[in-house]
Motif scaffolding. Structure first.
Motif, PDB file in Angstrom:
ATOM      1  N   ASP A 180      39.778  10.493 -44.672  1.00  0.00           N
ATOM      2  CA  ASP A 180      39.537   9.054 -44.514  1.00  0.00           C
ATOM      3  C   ASP A 180      38.861   8.483 -45.759  1.00  0.00           C
ATOM      4  O   ASP A 180      39.208   7.387 -46.223  1.00  0.00           O
ATOM      5  CB  ASP A 180      38.668   8.787 -43.285  1.00  0.00           C
ATOM      6  N   ALA A 181      37.898   9.213 -46.306  1.00  0.00           N
ATOM      7  CA  ALA A 181      37.195   8.740 -47.508  1.00  0.00           C
ATOM      8  C   ALA A 181      38.134   8.711 -48.708  1.00  0.00           C
ATOM      9  O   ALA A 181      38.111   7.775 -49.516  1.00  0.00           O
ATOM     10  CB  ALA A 181      35.989   9.635 -47.792  1.00  0.00           C
ATOM     11  N   ILE A 182      38.988   9.731 -48.829  1.00  0.00           N
ATOM     12  CA  ILE A 182      39.966   9.764 -49.918  1.00  0.00           C
ATOM     13  C   ILE A 182      40.925   8.582 -49.781  1.00  0.00           C
ATOM     14  O   ILE A 182      41.237   7.899 -50.765  1.00  0.00           O
ATOM     15  CB  ILE A 182      40.729  11.103 -49.927  1.00  0.00           C
ATOM     16  N   ALA A 183      41.376   8.323 -48.560  1.00  0.00           N
ATOM     17  CA  ALA A 183      42.322   7.228 -48.322  1.00  0.00           C
ATOM     18  C   ALA A 183      41.708   5.865 -48.646  1.00  0.00           C
ATOM     19  O   ALA A 183      42.410   4.951 -49.091  1.00  0.00           O
ATOM     20  CB  ALA A 183      42.803   7.265 -46.878  1.00  0.00           C
ATOM     21  N   ARG A 184      40.388   5.733 -48.431  1.00  0.00           N
ATOM     22  CA  ARG A 184      39.693   4.481 -48.754  1.00  0.00           C
ATOM     23  C   ARG A 184      39.405   4.347 -50.243  1.00  0.00           C
ATOM     24  O   ARG A 184      38.903   3.327 -50.691  1.00  0.00           O
ATOM     25  CB  ARG A 184      38.353   4.398 -47.994  1.00  0.00           C
ATOM     26  N   ARG A 185      39.687   5.414 -50.985  1.00  0.00           N
ATOM     27  CA  ARG A 185      39.377   5.476 -52.414  1.00  0.00           C
ATOM     28  C   ARG A 185      37.869   5.390 -52.656  1.00  0.00           C
ATOM     29  O   ARG A 185      37.411   4.900 -53.685  1.00  0.00           O
ATOM     30  CB  ARG A 185      40.094   4.354 -53.195  1.00  0.00           C
ATOM     31  N   ASP A 186      37.117   5.909 -51.677  1.00  0.00           N
ATOM     32  CA  ASP A 186      35.652   5.919 -51.767  1.00  0.00           C
ATOM     33  C   ASP A 186      35.231   7.265 -52.357  1.00  0.00           C
ATOM     34  O   ASP A 186      35.055   8.254 -51.633  1.00  0.00           O
ATOM     35  CB  ASP A 186      35.044   5.710 -50.381  1.00  0.00           C
ATOM     36  N   GLU A 187      35.067   7.301 -53.667  1.00  0.00           N
ATOM     37  CA  GLU A 187      34.805   8.560 -54.365  1.00  0.00           C
ATOM     38  C   GLU A 187      33.498   9.208 -53.925  1.00  0.00           C
ATOM     39  O   GLU A 187      33.431  10.419 -53.715  1.00  0.00           O
ATOM     40  CB  GLU A 187      34.805   8.327 -55.876  1.00  0.00           C
ATOM     41  N   ASP A 188      32.433   8.410 -53.796  1.00  0.00           N
ATOM     42  CA  ASP A 188      31.136   8.963 -53.403  1.00  0.00           C
ATOM     43  C   ASP A 188      31.189   9.544 -51.995  1.00  0.00           C
ATOM     44  O   ASP A 188      30.647  10.627 -51.727  1.00  0.00           O
ATOM     45  CB  ASP A 188      30.049   7.890 -53.482  1.00  0.00           C
ATOM     46  N   ALA A 189      31.842   8.827 -51.084  1.00  0.00           N
ATOM     47  CA  ALA A 189      31.931   9.298 -49.704  1.00  0.00           C
ATOM     48  C   ALA A 189      32.780  10.566 -49.613  1.00  0.00           C
ATOM     49  O   ALA A 189      32.462  11.490 -48.848  1.00  0.00           O
ATOM     50  CB  ALA A 189      32.510   8.209 -48.806  1.00  0.00           C
ATOM     51  N   ALA A 190      33.861  10.628 -50.376  1.00  0.00           N
ATOM     52  CA  ALA A 190      34.715  11.819 -50.366  1.00  0.00           C
ATOM     53  C   ALA A 190      33.946  13.026 -50.901  1.00  0.00           C
ATOM     54  O   ALA A 190      34.010  14.120 -50.330  1.00  0.00           O
ATOM     55  CB  ALA A 190      35.967  11.568 -51.206  1.00  0.00           C
ATOM     56  N   TYR A 191      33.228  12.812 -51.991  1.00  0.00           N
ATOM     57  CA  TYR A 191      32.409  13.876 -52.581  1.00  0.00           C
ATOM     58  C   TYR A 191      31.391  14.390 -51.571  1.00  0.00           C
ATOM     59  O   TYR A 191      31.263  15.604 -51.343  1.00  0.00           O
ATOM     60  CB  TYR A 191      31.705  13.319 -53.821  1.00  0.00           C
ATOM     61  N   LYS A 192      30.672  13.470 -50.925  1.00  0.00           N
ATOM     62  CA  LYS A 192      29.637  13.855 -49.960  1.00  0.00           C
ATOM     63  C   LYS A 192      30.243  14.528 -48.735  1.00  0.00           C
ATOM     64  O   LYS A 192      29.712  15.545 -48.241  1.00  0.00           O
ATOM     65  CB  LYS A 192      28.817  12.645 -49.534  1.00  0.00           C
ATOM     66  N   ALA A 193      31.365  13.997 -48.236  1.00  0.00           N
ATOM     67  CA  ALA A 193      31.975  14.562 -47.038  1.00  0.00           C
ATOM     68  C   ALA A 193      32.419  16.005 -47.269  1.00  0.00           C
ATOM     69  O   ALA A 193      32.235  16.863 -46.399  1.00  0.00           O
ATOM     70  CB  ALA A 193      33.158  13.707 -46.596  1.00  0.00           C
ATOM     71  N   LEU A 194      32.979  16.274 -48.443  1.00  0.00           N
ATOM     72  CA  LEU A 194      33.439  17.638 -48.692  1.00  0.00           C
ATOM     73  C   LEU A 194      32.267  18.574 -48.972  1.00  0.00           C
ATOM     74  O   LEU A 194      32.249  19.712 -48.505  1.00  0.00           O
ATOM     75  CB  LEU A 194      34.457  17.676 -49.840  1.00  0.00           C
ATOM     76  N   ARG A 195      31.258  18.090 -49.693  1.00  0.00           N
ATOM     77  CA  ARG A 195      30.051  18.912 -49.906  1.00  0.00           C
ATOM     78  C   ARG A 195      29.386  19.260 -48.577  1.00  0.00           C
ATOM     79  O   ARG A 195      28.981  20.408 -48.352  1.00  0.00           O
ATOM     80  CB  ARG A 195      29.060  18.169 -50.802  1.00  0.00           C
ATOM     81  N   ASP A 196      29.271  18.279 -47.704  1.00  0.00           N
ATOM     82  CA  ASP A 196      28.646  18.519 -46.395  1.00  0.00           C
ATOM     83  C   ASP A 196      29.469  19.516 -45.585  1.00  0.00           C
ATOM     84  O   ASP A 196      28.920  20.375 -44.881  1.00  0.00           O
ATOM     85  CB  ASP A 196      28.508  17.211 -45.619  1.00  0.00           C
ATOM     86  N   HIS A 197      30.785  19.411 -45.677  1.00  0.00           N
ATOM     87  CA  HIS A 197      31.693  20.324 -44.977  1.00  0.00           C
ATOM     88  C   HIS A 197      31.470  21.767 -45.429  1.00  0.00           C
ATOM     89  O   HIS A 197      31.358  22.677 -44.594  1.00  0.00           O
ATOM     90  CB  HIS A 197      33.129  19.884 -45.266  1.00  0.00           C
ATOM     91  N   ILE A 198      31.369  21.976 -46.729  1.00  0.00           N
ATOM     92  CA  ILE A 198      31.142  23.328 -47.252  1.00  0.00           C
ATOM     93  C   ILE A 198      29.749  23.821 -46.868  1.00  0.00           C
ATOM     94  O   ILE A 198      29.558  24.993 -46.531  1.00  0.00           O
ATOM     95  CB  ILE A 198      31.313  23.365 -48.790  1.00  0.00           C
ATOM     96  N   SER A 199      28.762  22.935 -46.883  1.00  0.00           N
ATOM     97  CA  SER A 199      27.402  23.316 -46.513  1.00  0.00           C
ATOM     98  C   SER A 199      27.332  23.794 -45.066  1.00  0.00           C
ATOM     99  O   SER A 199      26.694  24.816 -44.754  1.00  0.00           O
ATOM    100  CB  SER A 199      26.452  22.122 -46.719  1.00  0.00           C
ATOM    101  N   VAL A 200      27.985  23.064 -44.165  1.00  0.00           N
ATOM    102  CA  VAL A 200      27.995  23.471 -42.752  1.00  0.00           C
ATOM    103  C   VAL A 200      28.704  24.810 -42.595  1.00  0.00           C
ATOM    104  O   VAL A 200      28.273  25.682 -41.835  1.00  0.00           O
ATOM    105  CB  VAL A 200      28.671  22.392 -41.881  1.00  0.00           C
ATOM    106  N   ALA A 201      29.801  25.016 -43.337  1.00  0.00           N
ATOM    107  CA  ALA A 201      30.526  26.288 -43.279  1.00  0.00           C
ATOM    108  C   ALA A 201      29.635  27.435 -43.749  1.00  0.00           C
ATOM    109  O   ALA A 201      29.662  28.537 -43.169  1.00  0.00           O
ATOM    110  CB  ALA A 201      31.787  26.213 -44.134  1.00  0.00           C
ATOM    111  N   PHE A 202      28.839  27.186 -44.771  1.00  0.00           N
ATOM    112  CA  PHE A 202      27.937  28.219 -45.287  1.00  0.00           C
ATOM    113  C   PHE A 202      26.872  28.574 -44.257  1.00  0.00           C
ATOM    114  O   PHE A 202      26.593  29.753 -43.998  1.00  0.00           O
ATOM    115  CB  PHE A 202      27.292  27.738 -46.592  1.00  0.00           C
ATOM    116  N   VAL A 203      26.279  27.567 -43.642  1.00  0.00           N
ATOM    117  CA  VAL A 203      25.273  27.817 -42.593  1.00  0.00           C
ATOM    118  C   VAL A 203      25.891  28.632 -41.459  1.00  0.00           C
ATOM    119  O   VAL A 203      25.287  29.587 -40.949  1.00  0.00           O
ATOM    120  CB  VAL A 203      24.703  26.487 -42.064  1.00  0.00           C
ATOM    121  N   THR A 204      27.105  28.260 -41.071  1.00  0.00           N
ATOM    122  CA  THR A 204      27.796  28.972 -39.997  1.00  0.00           C
ATOM    123  C   THR A 204      28.020  30.428 -40.376  1.00  0.00           C
ATOM    124  O   THR A 204      27.810  31.341 -39.568  1.00  0.00           O
ATOM    125  CB  THR A 204      29.149  28.302 -39.699  1.00  0.00           C
ATOM    126  N   ARG A 205      28.428  30.661 -41.618  1.00  0.00           N
ATOM    127  CA  ARG A 205      28.670  32.039 -42.068  1.00  0.00           C
ATOM    128  C   ARG A 205      27.372  32.842 -42.101  1.00  0.00           C
ATOM    129  O   ARG A 205      27.355  34.019 -41.713  1.00  0.00           O
ATOM    130  CB  ARG A 205      29.319  32.034 -43.451  1.00  0.00           C
TER     131      ARG A 205
END
Length: 214
Positions: A180-205
């Motif tokens: 959704d952030a990529i589609a909105r062309r919202d670079e900051d939101a896309a960056y944050k959304a993917l960083r947060d996604h990887i962070s949650v995956a790391f905590v889970t691991r």
């Protein structure tokens, strides 16, 4: 052992894909003659491929044998630091450069992957395809090359974070937020959304790994 006929791929790629797909897991021993028979190639390119994989730290020595390497806690943490930044950058550039067709493919992936929620192994493969699509949508060949190296090392983790109870559903929601952030062309939101996604995956691991400790 059944021979796998893949004439268009070299020995290095064949072994790498076998590790990535879980045919060979961390700690498994790789034997030249067995690999040559499996892939239908001579032992010389197999030997060269094994040497290359050892140089890249994807294989390790166990006495005189070569085994698929594994990552300790510190190595895994270091890998996630690099992955988080590079993946975030890929999402930022995808928000800037992705074509409408690439964005549609990402949307379709999120929708179609819901059918895989009860199959962590298939969902993990779909997850790799999703991230690879974002890498390509960044339209930066050098970033794609670096992320390929990072994802090769990810294959050295024995389990997927998507195996955790409920993680698949959450991950797909995170994927939707990224797209959704990529589609909105919202670079900051896309960056944050993917960083947060990887962070949650790391905590889970980390939680998964802590459960293995006696």
């Amino acid at each position: 052992m059944n021979q796998i006929r893949t004439p268009n791929k070299d020995a290095y790629t064949l072994i790498l894909e076998a590790i990535d797909s879980g045919v060979y897991r961390p700690g498994d021993r790789l034997v030249e003659s067995e690999l040559a028979e499996r892939f239908g190639v001579s032992r010389t390119p197999i030997r060269e491929a094994l040497q290359r994989l050892e140089t890249q730290s994807l294989l390790a020595r166990d006495g005189r044998s070569l085994i698929v390497a594994s990552l300790d806690h510190n190595q895994m943490a270091e890998l996630y630091v690099v992955r988080t930044e590079l993946e975030g950058l890929a999402a930022r550039l995808a928000a800037r450069h992705a074509s409408e067709e690439e964005i549609q493919v990402l949307r379709d992936m999120v929708s179609e992957d819901r059918a895989l929620l009860n199959d962590p192994t298939a969902l993990a493969r779909a997850n790799r395809r999703f991230h690879k699509m974002i890498h390509l949508a960044s339209h930066n060949r050098f970033l794609v090359q670096q992320l390929d190296l990072v994802h090769r090392s990810m294959a050295l983790m024995a389990t997927t974070s998507l195996a955790a109870q409920g993680r698949g559903e959450i991950a797909l929601a995170e994927h939707k937020a990224i797209v959704d952030a990529i589609a909105r062309r919202d670079e900051d939101a896309a960056y944050k959304a993917l960083r947060d996604h990887i962070s949650v995956a790391f905590v889970t691991r980390l939680k998964l790994d802590s459960q293995k400790v006696d």
